[in-house]
Write an enzyme that holds these catalytic residues in place. Sequence first.
Site, PDB file in Angstrom:
ATOM      1  N   GLY A  13       0.884  -1.306   0.124  1.00 34.15           N
ATOM      2  CA  GLY A  13       0.004  -0.050  -0.088  1.00 34.15           C
ATOM      3  C   GLY A  13       0.966   1.230  -0.117  1.00 34.15           C
ATOM      4  O   GLY A  13       0.611   2.242   0.738  1.00 34.15           O
ATOM      5  N   ARG A  16       0.643   5.642  -2.195  1.00 36.80           N
ATOM      6  CA  ARG A  16       0.293   7.223  -1.772  1.00 36.80           C
ATOM      7  C   ARG A  16       0.214   7.174  -0.419  1.00 36.80           C
ATOM      8  O   ARG A  16       0.112   6.396   0.393  1.00 36.80           O
ATOM      9  CB  ARG A  16      -1.223   7.238  -2.595  1.00 36.80           C
ATOM     10  CG  ARG A  16      -2.345   6.376  -1.990  1.00 36.80           C
ATOM     11  CD  ARG A  16      -3.661   6.500  -2.784  1.00 36.80           C
ATOM     12  NE  ARG A  16      -4.609   5.514  -2.524  1.00 36.80           N
ATOM     13  CZ  ARG A  16      -5.576   5.669  -1.405  1.00 36.80           C
ATOM     14  NH1 ARG A  16      -5.564   7.027  -0.881  1.00 36.80           N
ATOM     15  NH2 ARG A  16      -6.438   4.886  -1.170  1.00 36.80           N
ATOM     16  N   VAL A  62      -2.565  -7.824  -2.166  1.00 41.77           N
ATOM     17  CA  VAL A  62      -2.281  -8.535  -1.090  1.00 41.77           C
ATOM     18  C   VAL A  62      -3.339  -9.157  -0.257  1.00 41.77           C
ATOM     19  O   VAL A  62      -3.036  -9.938   0.747  1.00 41.77           O
ATOM     20  CB  VAL A  62      -1.121  -8.025  -0.210  1.00 41.77           C
ATOM     21  CG1 VAL A  62       0.223  -7.895  -1.085  1.00 41.77           C
ATOM     22  CG2 VAL A  62      -1.534  -6.726   0.313  1.00 41.77           C
ATOM     23  N   TYR A 153     -13.183  -0.929  10.779  1.00 38.19           N
ATOM     24  CA  TYR A 153     -12.038  -0.651  10.539  1.00 38.19           C
ATOM     25  C   TYR A 153     -11.275  -0.697  11.978  1.00 38.19           C
ATOM     26  O   TYR A 153     -10.162  -1.198  11.933  1.00 38.19           O
ATOM     27  CB  TYR A 153     -11.999   1.057  10.295  1.00 38.19           C
ATOM     28  CG  TYR A 153     -10.793   1.715  10.060  1.00 38.19           C
ATOM     29  CD1 TYR A 153     -10.082   1.483   8.914  1.00 38.19           C
ATOM     30  CD2 TYR A 153     -10.347   2.510  10.898  1.00 38.19           C
ATOM     31  CE1 TYR A 153      -8.711   2.116   8.743  1.00 38.19           C
ATOM     32  CE2 TYR A 153      -9.004   3.241  10.715  1.00 38.19           C
ATOM     33  CZ  TYR A 153      -8.372   2.906   9.550  1.00 38.19           C
ATOM     34  OH  TYR A 153      -7.157   3.472   9.487  1.00 38.19           O
TER      35      TYR A 153
END
Length: 241
Positions: A13, A16, A62, A153
Site C-alpha cells: 500500500g 500514496r 495482497v 476499521y
Amino acid sequence: MSDNRKQVVLITGSTRGIGLAMAKLFAENGYLVILNGRHENPEALAGIQALSPESFFLQGDVSREEEAEKLFDSIRERKLNLDVLICNSGISRDSLVLRLSGQELDAVLDTNLKSAFYCARQAARLMLRRREGSILFTSSVVGLTGHEGQAAYAASKAGLIGLAKSLARELAARNIRVNALAPGWIDTEMTRGISREKMPFVPMQRPGRPEEVAEAALFLAGSKSSYITGQVLQIAGGMVM
C-alpha cells in the site's frame, strides 16, 4: 543488520499517503524499496527511483493469499534478502454496525488484516533463514479505543495489534522483531474529506503529517530499536494517553 549490502524494505500500500511517505524516507536513508499496490503510480515510482535507483514496484492485491505469495515469489526470484516488511495496505468502510453489510466487513478485514497475515507469514519464512528482520503493521489509535461508525476499521486495526504481539512472541528468539504503528488523525487523502467538526480531539491541535509516521517506521525498522518488539507506537498528537 549484519552485512554491508543495501537494506531491502517491502511496503504494501505504498503508492500514496502514509505508505508513499514511508517509501520516500526509506529511499532517502539508503534502502532498496519495493513498492506495492493494486495499481502502479508511475510518478511515485519515479520519485523513489530518483532517490534509490534499484527500487521497483510489484503489483498485487495482497488481500488475496495467492497474490501475496506471488509477490514474495518475485522477491525470491530476484535473490533479494528482505530486511523489513511494512504492512500498510488499508481501506475504510465507515458505517454504524446496524447498517454495515457483511460484504463491507469482509472487504475491510481482507485488506487491512488478512493481507498483513499473508505477507508477514511469507516474510517470516525469508527472515528465519537469516535469523534477523523487522516486521511492522500500520494499525491505528482506533484499534486501541474504537470509534463510532468505524466498527469494521477498528476491528481490523485491533486485530493487527493482536497479530503483532503474537508474532513477536513467536519470532523473538530468532532475532525477528514485530511491532505496530498506531497513527491518529493524519493528513492524507483518506481524512481530507472529513469535516473538522467530526475529527477527534487532539491535544496538539493539528493533524499529523505522513512524514511523521514514516519517521516512526524508520526508527522501528532499523538497528536503533534492536531491543524493541511486540510494541504499539502511537503517532497521534496525544489523542490517547
